[in-house]
Write an enzyme that holds these catalytic residues in place. Structure first.
Site, PDB file in Angstrom:
ATOM      1  N   THR A  13     -24.694 -14.810   9.976  1.00 37.90           N
ATOM      2  CA  THR A  13     -24.046 -15.610  11.021  1.00 37.90           C
ATOM      3  C   THR A  13     -23.195 -16.700  10.367  1.00 37.90           C
ATOM      4  OG1 THR A  13     -25.816 -17.244  11.324  1.00 37.90           O
ATOM      5  CG2 THR A  13     -26.014 -15.167  12.566  1.00 37.90           C
ATOM      6  N   GLY A  14     -22.118 -17.063  11.051  1.00 38.79           N
ATOM      7  CA  GLY A  14     -21.220 -18.079  10.505  1.00 38.79           C
ATOM      8  C   GLY A  14     -20.644 -17.659   9.165  1.00 38.79           C
ATOM      9  N   THR A  16     -17.454 -16.576   8.518  1.00 35.75           N
ATOM     10  CA  THR A  16     -15.988 -16.587   8.361  1.00 35.75           C
ATOM     11  C   THR A  16     -15.535 -17.622   7.335  1.00 35.75           C
ATOM     12  OG1 THR A  16     -15.769 -18.124  10.207  1.00 35.75           O
ATOM     13  CG2 THR A  16     -15.535 -15.768  10.715  1.00 35.75           C
ATOM     14  N   SER A  17     -16.462 -18.484   6.875  1.00 36.50           N
ATOM     15  CA  SER A  17     -16.068 -19.489   5.875  1.00 36.50           C
ATOM     16  C   SER A  17     -17.294 -19.936   5.083  1.00 36.50           C
ATOM     17  CB  SER A  17     -15.406 -20.704   6.552  1.00 36.50           C
ATOM     18  OG  SER A  17     -16.358 -21.375   7.359  1.00 36.50           O
ATOM     19  N   GLY A  18     -17.035 -20.774   4.088  1.00 39.76           N
ATOM     20  CA  GLY A  18     -18.103 -21.481   3.369  1.00 39.76           C
ATOM     21  C   GLY A  18     -19.223 -20.610   2.818  1.00 39.76           C
ATOM     22  N   ILE A  19     -20.436 -21.111   2.967  1.00 40.24           N
ATOM     23  CA  ILE A  19     -21.619 -20.460   2.409  1.00 40.24           C
ATOM     24  C   ILE A  19     -21.817 -19.066   3.020  1.00 40.24           C
ATOM     25  CG2 ILE A  19     -24.145 -20.609   2.374  1.00 40.24           C
ATOM     26  CD1 ILE A  19     -23.812 -23.697   2.102  1.00 40.24           C
ATOM     27  N   SER A 145     -31.460 -26.812   4.565  1.00 33.76           N
ATOM     28  CA  SER A 145     -30.737 -27.784   3.734  1.00 33.76           C
ATOM     29  C   SER A 145     -31.759 -28.612   2.976  1.00 33.76           C
ATOM     30  CB  SER A 145     -29.920 -28.713   4.632  1.00 33.76           C
ATOM     31  OG  SER A 145     -29.526 -29.875   3.915  1.00 33.76           O
ATOM     32  N   TYR A 158     -28.821 -33.854  12.323  1.00 29.38           N
ATOM     33  CA  TYR A 158     -28.714 -32.681  11.442  1.00 29.38           C
ATOM     34  C   TYR A 158     -30.022 -32.477  10.674  1.00 29.38           C
ATOM     35  CZ  TYR A 158     -26.959 -29.844   7.528  1.00 29.38           C
ATOM     36  OH  TYR A 158     -26.768 -28.863   6.581  1.00 29.38           O
TER      37      TYR A 158
HETATM   38  P1  NAD Z   1     -18.819 -24.047   7.360  1.00 23.27           P
HETATM   39  O1  NAD Z   1     -18.388 -25.007   8.412  1.00 23.27           O
HETATM   40  O2  NAD Z   1     -17.910 -23.749   6.222  1.00 23.27           O
HETATM   41  O3  NAD Z   1     -19.191 -22.665   8.043  1.00 23.27           O
HETATM   42  C1  NAD Z   1     -19.882 -22.632   9.236  1.00 23.27           C
HETATM   43  C2  NAD Z   1     -19.728 -21.256   9.846  1.00 23.27           C
HETATM   44  O4  NAD Z   1     -20.440 -21.255  11.080  1.00 23.27           O
HETATM   45  C3  NAD Z   1     -18.299 -20.869  10.174  1.00 23.27           C
HETATM   46  O5  NAD Z   1     -18.141 -19.487   9.932  1.00 23.27           O
HETATM   47  C4  NAD Z   1     -18.196 -21.139  11.686  1.00 23.27           C
HETATM   48  O6  NAD Z   1     -17.254 -20.309  12.323  1.00 23.27           O
HETATM   49  C5  NAD Z   1     -19.584 -20.776  12.100  1.00 23.27           C
HETATM   50  N1  NAD Z   1     -20.019 -21.355  13.357  1.00 23.27           N
HETATM   51  C6  NAD Z   1     -20.064 -22.667  13.708  1.00 23.27           C
HETATM   52  N2  NAD Z   1     -20.551 -22.781  14.966  1.00 23.27           N
HETATM   53  C7  NAD Z   1     -20.827 -21.518  15.378  1.00 23.27           C
HETATM   54  C8  NAD Z   1     -21.355 -20.958  16.555  1.00 23.27           C
HETATM   55  N3  NAD Z   1     -21.667 -21.738  17.581  1.00 23.27           N
HETATM   56  N4  NAD Z   1     -21.510 -19.605  16.647  1.00 23.27           N
HETATM   57  C9  NAD Z   1     -21.175 -18.793  15.605  1.00 23.27           C
HETATM   58  N5  NAD Z   1     -20.679 -19.272  14.454  1.00 23.27           N
HETATM   59  C10 NAD Z   1     -20.503 -20.609  14.350  1.00 23.27           C
HETATM   60  O7  NAD Z   1     -20.236 -24.576   6.869  1.00 23.27           O
HETATM   61  P2  NAD Z   1     -21.018 -24.432   5.475  1.00 23.27           P
HETATM   62  O8  NAD Z   1     -20.892 -25.699   4.753  1.00 23.27           O
HETATM   63  O9  NAD Z   1     -20.690 -23.169   4.818  1.00 23.27           O
HETATM   64  O10 NAD Z   1     -22.518 -24.374   6.040  1.00 23.27           O
HETATM   65  C11 NAD Z   1     -23.211 -23.168   6.295  1.00 23.27           C
HETATM   66  C12 NAD Z   1     -24.672 -23.490   6.468  1.00 23.27           C
HETATM   67  O11 NAD Z   1     -25.169 -24.106   5.287  1.00 23.27           O
HETATM   68  C13 NAD Z   1     -24.959 -24.460   7.612  1.00 23.27           C
HETATM   69  O12 NAD Z   1     -26.138 -24.065   8.261  1.00 23.27           O
HETATM   70  C14 NAD Z   1     -25.148 -25.780   6.901  1.00 23.27           C
HETATM   71  O13 NAD Z   1     -25.965 -26.642   7.622  1.00 23.27           O
HETATM   72  C15 NAD Z   1     -25.807 -25.323   5.622  1.00 23.27           C
HETATM   73  N6  NAD Z   1     -25.685 -26.290   4.507  1.00 23.27           N
HETATM   74  C16 NAD Z   1     -24.446 -26.662   4.056  1.00 23.27           C
HETATM   75  C17 NAD Z   1     -24.355 -27.574   3.001  1.00 23.27           C
HETATM   76  C18 NAD Z   1     -23.038 -28.022   2.440  1.00 23.27           C
HETATM   77  O14 NAD Z   1     -23.026 -28.997   1.664  1.00 23.27           O
HETATM   78  N7  NAD Z   1     -21.928 -27.362   2.755  1.00 23.27           N
HETATM   79  C19 NAD Z   1     -25.533 -28.093   2.432  1.00 23.27           C
HETATM   80  C20 NAD Z   1     -26.762 -27.691   2.924  1.00 23.27           C
HETATM   81  C21 NAD Z   1     -26.830 -26.777   3.966  1.00 23.27           C
END
Ligand code: NAD
Length: 265
Positions: A13-14, A16-19, A145, A158
């Protein structure tokens, strides 16, 4: 090492970007079939096409768009996945975060955080875990996290949702006794993503300081206990996530990928 994940069907899930996107890539590299999820169908399709071309994975990258904060959309997605044969591995990665003063976070914002960060995982796990138990194979990973165990004053809402995810994971793992089904959590530390980069750009503008200076001072100023002394990469989180799903003996675990920020054994 063969992680035995080729051909497994994975919903990230999620992604399309990031992690999430990096986790999708890591599973593609293991030969798995990956469902890309985000709220926007066109964006999911674009990312799926990009990954299929880049990793020579035609036919192994599928689109599973849905806003998972919306129960009806989540239910419709589950129906589509079931019609396609169900999923073997579910990575609940969707999550939102924002620095915000505790006294200004409204009830609506709290409920929105619960809906996106916890209920998205609850909805999918509730529908998918029973099938995994019946079929005799399944893996669920919840992306929490480091702030789940080191809650942050500047992101109270959060932090609370991320702690709740750990409890959800462990409680669900209790339902898997004797089965080749596992439920685990991964706890990334500060990880370099576009969202984090935007955060630093905004902060730099607000404080009238160069972005580079804020970034290079970040660990000395805010995370002095980090052993890594840099941001975790999305690939590092992705590797840990894939590893967690490769072994039945790892169940009910919380795996920290936070560069040693948390000073605990
Ligand atoms: P990001 O914003 O790059 O990616 C978030 C993704 O979730 C995107 O693909 C977005 O489209 C999707 N998304 C958001 N709301 C949505 C919804 N309602 N339904 C479906 N998709 C949805 O974020 P990230 O930094 O890659 O974080 C990913 C996960 O890792 C999160 O759960 C975040 O809490 C966790 N995290 C991130 C960090 C960090 O420093 N980046 C650190 C610890 C934990």
């Amino acid at each position: 090492m063969d992680l035995d994940l080729a051909g497994k069907k994975v919903l990230v899930t999620g992604s399309t970007s990031g992690i999430g996107k990096a986790i999708a890539v890591a599973y593609l590299k293991e030969g798995a079939v990956v469902y890309i999820n985000g709220r926007d169908d066109a964006r999911c399709k674009a990312i799926a096409d990009e990954l299929a071309a880049e990793y020579k994975a035609e036919g192994r990258v599928k689109v599973a768009a849905a806003d998972l904060s919306d129960a009806r959309q989540a239910a419709a997605l589950i129906e589509r996945l079931n019609a396609d044969g169900g999923v073997d591995i579910l990575v609940n990665n969707t999550g939102i975060f924002e620095v915000k003063a505790f006294e200004t976070i409204t009830d609506e914002e709290w409920m929105h955080y619960f809906n996106v960060n916890i209920m998205s995982a609850v909805r999918l796990s509730r529908a998918i875990l029973p099938d995994m138990l019946e079929r005799g194979f399944g893996r669920i990973v919840n992306v929490s996290s480091e702030c789940a165990i080191k809650p942050l004053g500047q992101m109270v809402h959060y932090s609370v949702t991320k702690t709740a995810l750990l409890s959800l994971s462990r409680a669900l793992s209790e339902l898997t006794k004797g089965k080749d089904v596992t439920v685990n959590s991964v706890l990334p530390g500060p990880t370099w993503t576009d969202g984090v980069e935007n955060y630093f750009d905004t902060l730099a503008e607000k404080e009238g300081k160069p972005t580079d200076e804020l970034i290079s001072n970040y660990f000395a100023d805010h995370e002095p206990t980090s052993l890594l002394q840099r941001f975790v990469s999305v690939e590092e989180v992705a590797k840990a996530t894939v590893y967690l799903t490769s072994n039945r003996a790892m169940n009910g675990q919380s795996l920290r990928v936070e560069g040693g920020i948390v000073r605990a054994i």
